[in-house]
Design a protein around this motif. Structure first.
Motif, PDB file in Angstrom:
ATOM      1  N   GLN A 150       0.853  -1.187   0.000  1.00 45.18           N
ATOM      2  CA  GLN A 150       0.000   0.000   0.000  1.00 45.18           C
ATOM      3  C   GLN A 150       0.892   1.241   0.000  1.00 45.18           C
ATOM      4  O   GLN A 150       1.965   1.248   0.585  1.00 45.18           O
ATOM      5  N   THR A 151       0.440   2.286  -0.689  1.00 44.07           N
ATOM      6  CA  THR A 151       1.150   3.563  -0.675  1.00 44.07           C
ATOM      7  C   THR A 151       0.157   4.670  -0.976  1.00 44.07           C
ATOM      8  O   THR A 151      -0.988   4.386  -1.372  1.00 44.07           O
ATOM      9  N   ASP A 152       0.571   5.904  -0.767  1.00 45.38           N
ATOM     10  CA  ASP A 152      -0.345   7.000  -1.075  1.00 45.38           C
ATOM     11  C   ASP A 152      -0.553   7.096  -2.584  1.00 45.38           C
ATOM     12  O   ASP A 152      -1.672   7.119  -3.083  1.00 45.38           O
ATOM     13  N   SER A 153       0.541   7.169  -3.319  1.00 47.98           N
ATOM     14  CA  SER A 153       0.498   7.267  -4.770  1.00 47.98           C
ATOM     15  C   SER A 153       1.831   6.763  -5.298  1.00 47.98           C
ATOM     16  O   SER A 153       2.887   7.186  -4.809  1.00 47.98           O
ATOM     17  N   THR A 154       1.807   5.876  -6.276  1.00 50.79           N
ATOM     18  CA  THR A 154       3.065   5.369  -6.826  1.00 50.79           C
ATOM     19  C   THR A 154       3.830   6.486  -7.533  1.00 50.79           C
ATOM     20  O   THR A 154       5.064   6.505  -7.498  1.00 50.79           O
ATOM     21  N   ASN A 155       3.128   7.426  -8.166  1.00 51.57           N
ATOM     22  CA  ASN A 155       3.825   8.567  -8.754  1.00 51.57           C
ATOM     23  C   ASN A 155       4.538   9.378  -7.679  1.00 51.57           C
ATOM     24  O   ASN A 155       5.701   9.769  -7.842  1.00 51.57           O
ATOM     25  N   ASP A 156       3.836   9.644  -6.571  1.00 49.43           N
ATOM     26  CA  ASP A 156       4.440  10.427  -5.496  1.00 49.43           C
ATOM     27  C   ASP A 156       5.629   9.692  -4.878  1.00 49.43           C
ATOM     28  O   ASP A 156       6.639  10.306  -4.525  1.00 49.43           O
ATOM     29  N   PHE A 157       5.506   8.382  -4.738  1.00 43.90           N
ATOM     30  CA  PHE A 157       6.610   7.585  -4.197  1.00 43.90           C
ATOM     31  C   PHE A 157       7.858   7.745  -5.059  1.00 43.90           C
ATOM     32  O   PHE A 157       8.965   7.964  -4.547  1.00 43.90           O
ATOM     33  N   LEU A 158       7.689   7.656  -6.379  1.00 44.55           N
ATOM     34  CA  LEU A 158       8.838   7.801  -7.264  1.00 44.55           C
ATOM     35  C   LEU A 158       9.391   9.220  -7.242  1.00 44.55           C
ATOM     36  O   LEU A 158      10.604   9.415  -7.301  1.00 44.55           O
ATOM     37  N   ARG A 159       8.506  10.199  -7.173  1.00 41.63           N
ATOM     38  CA  ARG A 159       8.972  11.578  -7.145  1.00 41.63           C
ATOM     39  C   ARG A 159       9.836  11.827  -5.905  1.00 41.63           C
ATOM     40  O   ARG A 159      10.855  12.506  -5.972  1.00 41.63           O
ATOM     41  N   ARG A 160       9.414  11.255  -4.783  1.00 43.49           N
ATOM     42  CA  ARG A 160      10.171  11.438  -3.548  1.00 43.49           C
ATOM     43  C   ARG A 160      11.514  10.694  -3.575  1.00 43.49           C
ATOM     44  O   ARG A 160      12.471  11.105  -2.925  1.00 43.49           O
ATOM     45  N   SER A 161      11.571   9.597  -4.334  1.00 42.44           N
ATOM     46  CA  SER A 161      12.711   8.682  -4.241  1.00 42.44           C
ATOM     47  C   SER A 161      13.610   8.687  -5.458  1.00 42.44           C
ATOM     48  O   SER A 161      14.627   7.978  -5.473  1.00 42.44           O
ATOM     49  N   GLN A 162      13.283   9.456  -6.491  1.00 47.73           N
ATOM     50  CA  GLN A 162      13.967   9.283  -7.772  1.00 47.73           C
ATOM     51  C   GLN A 162      15.460   9.591  -7.717  1.00 47.73           C
ATOM     52  O   GLN A 162      16.241   9.061  -8.521  1.00 47.73           O
ATOM     53  N   GLN A 163      15.910  10.427  -6.769  1.00 50.10           N
ATOM     54  CA  GLN A 163      17.335  10.715  -6.676  1.00 50.10           C
ATOM     55  C   GLN A 163      18.143   9.470  -6.321  1.00 50.10           C
ATOM     56  O   GLN A 163      19.345   9.392  -6.607  1.00 50.10           O
ATOM     57  N   ASP A 164      17.488   8.498  -5.713  1.00 46.07           N
ATOM     58  CA  ASP A 164      18.161   7.250  -5.332  1.00 46.07           C
ATOM     59  C   ASP A 164      17.900   6.135  -6.322  1.00 46.07           C
ATOM     60  O   ASP A 164      18.202   4.970  -6.031  1.00 46.07           O
ATOM     61  N   MET A 165      17.359   6.460  -7.491  1.00 40.63           N
ATOM     62  CA  MET A 165      16.986   5.451  -8.482  1.00 40.63           C
ATOM     63  C   MET A 165      17.607   5.808  -9.833  1.00 40.63           C
ATOM     64  O   MET A 165      16.979   6.449 -10.668  1.00 40.63           O
ATOM     65  N   PRO A 166      18.857   5.401 -10.065  1.00 45.70           N
ATOM     66  CA  PRO A 166      19.550   5.804 -11.284  1.00 45.70           C
ATOM     67  C   PRO A 166      19.241   4.936 -12.505  1.00 45.70           C
ATOM     68  O   PRO A 166      19.701   5.247 -13.610  1.00 45.70           O
ATOM     69  N   GLU A 167      18.495   3.858 -12.331  1.00 42.27           N
ATOM     70  CA  GLU A 167      18.258   2.935 -13.435  1.00 42.27           C
ATOM     71  C   GLU A 167      17.492   3.611 -14.571  1.00 42.27           C
ATOM     72  O   GLU A 167      16.782   4.586 -14.371  1.00 42.27           O
ATOM     73  N   LYS A 168      17.614   3.036 -15.761  1.00 45.35           N
ATOM     74  CA  LYS A 168      16.870   3.537 -16.921  1.00 45.35           C
ATOM     75  C   LYS A 168      15.363   3.427 -16.696  1.00 45.35           C
ATOM     76  O   LYS A 168      14.598   4.302 -17.080  1.00 45.35           O
ATOM     77  N   ILE A 169      14.935   2.315 -16.094  1.00 47.21           N
ATOM     78  CA  ILE A 169      13.511   2.099 -15.811  1.00 47.21           C
ATOM     79  C   ILE A 169      13.372   1.602 -14.382  1.00 47.21           C
ATOM     80  O   ILE A 169      13.978   0.585 -14.008  1.00 47.21           O
ATOM     81  N   THR A 170      12.605   2.304 -13.578  1.00 46.60           N
ATOM     82  CA  THR A 170      12.252   1.856 -12.232  1.00 46.60           C
ATOM     83  C   THR A 170      10.738   1.717 -12.173  1.00 46.60           C
ATOM     84  O   THR A 170      10.009   2.642 -12.545  1.00 46.60           O
ATOM     85  N   VAL A 171      10.269   0.564 -11.716  1.00 46.88           N
ATOM     86  CA  VAL A 171       8.838   0.261 -11.672  1.00 46.88           C
ATOM     87  C   VAL A 171       8.410   0.079 -10.222  1.00 46.88           C
ATOM     88  O   VAL A 171       9.052  -0.656  -9.467  1.00 46.88           O
ATOM     89  N   VAL A 172       7.354   0.757  -9.841  1.00 50.74           N
ATOM     90  CA  VAL A 172       6.757   0.582  -8.514  1.00 50.74           C
ATOM     91  C   VAL A 172       5.292   0.218  -8.717  1.00 50.74           C
ATOM     92  O   VAL A 172       4.563   0.920  -9.422  1.00 50.74           O
ATOM     93  N   TRP A 173       4.875  -0.898  -8.121  1.00 51.83           N
ATOM     94  CA  TRP A 173       3.464  -1.259  -8.216  1.00 51.83           C
ATOM     95  C   TRP A 173       2.926  -1.609  -6.843  1.00 51.83           C
ATOM     96  O   TRP A 173       3.686  -1.916  -5.928  1.00 51.83           O
ATOM     97  N   THR A 174       1.625  -1.500  -6.711  1.00 50.70           N
ATOM     98  CA  THR A 174       1.010  -1.653  -5.395  1.00 50.70           C
ATOM     99  C   THR A 174      -0.361  -2.299  -5.510  1.00 50.70           C
ATOM    100  O   THR A 174      -0.989  -2.279  -6.581  1.00 50.70           O
TER     101      THR A 174
END
Length: 247
Positions: free
Chosen positions: A12-36
């Protein structure tokens, strides 16, 4: 690009978009996928809320970092994303089209919605956060959305969400490679060929609230929609949210 993918599952999360926005500095990969399984604050476009029964659908976001996409050409990634979704869902059913700019429709019903957010790096796009909701196994929709449909309703049985996710990731890799390799004309051609209601006369709600019968003739490279009067005349050009499909 296939070796530069990371996938996260969140119960569960508030929003997968928001999760990535908060965390993207720590995610250097070409594609990062978050699902819930469930978003407490899932969003559609604008102020819309995306309805999704917990554990029934596929709600995810992808952080995409294709190289060399000028800011003025960023709609090419929207096209590629829509084509990846269509290819994935084509494996399950016929009648899948792309409703401008990037919804996925089955006949006249909405199967999938996408919200794309971009960040710029100089004159190019640094990253795209692509939030997608696919109606998979939900059978009853209680919101006031006018025309939702799920794969389960179409097929008559439930579908495997994780298998669907893996297929979508594979298709996304294929289409992001096309973006990076400059295969833009192919992407634009395929996107236009897949458009919902292309070449047909239908009603559209104009900015002043009136409804006019027009033909969907094209989508420009920058994402503007072109609608033409049935009796001829110059195409009318619309940006996102400036005109509404009457369904």
């Amino acid at each position: 690009m296939s070796d530069e993918i990371k996938t996260f599952y969140l119960p569960q999360t508030d929003s997968t978009n928001d999760f990535l926005r908060r965390s993207q500095q720590d995610m250097p990969e070409k594609i990062t996928v978050v699902w819930t399984d469930y978003q407490t604050a899932g969003r559609g476009c604008g102020t819309n809320v995306w309805e999704s029964e917990a554990g029934k659908n596929l709600t995810l976001s992808m952080l995409l970092r294709p190289e060399g996409v000028p800011a003025r050409d960023q709609f090419i990634v929207s096209m590629a994303n829509a084509l990846a979704l269509k290819q994935t869902l084509d494996a399950y059913t016929d009648g899948v089209t792309i409703k401008w700019p990037n919804d996925i429709y089955w006949n006249d019903r909405k199967l999938c919605g996408t919200l794309i957010e971009t960040t710029l790096r100089g004159s190019c796009v640094g990253s795209f956060i692509v939030g997608t909701g696919i109606n998979v196994n939900q059978q009853v929709f209680r919101s006031d959305a006018p025309n939702p449909v799920s794969l389960c309703q179409i097929l008559g049985h439930e579908a495997d969400r994780e298998a669907l996710l893996e297929q979508l990731i594979g298709a996304t890799v294929t289409y992001m490679n096309k973006v990076e390799h400059g295969e833009w004309e192919e992407l634009r051609r395929d996107y236009r060929a897949a458009l919902y209601r292309r070449g047909e006369v239908h009603g559209y709600r104009m900015p002043d609230g009136t409804t006019t019968a027009l033909i969907l003739t094209d989508v420009e490279d920058d994402g503007h929609l072109l609608l033409t009067p049935p009796d001829g005349g110059s195409p009318l050009r619309f940006g996102f949210k400036e005109v509404q499909f009457v369904i």
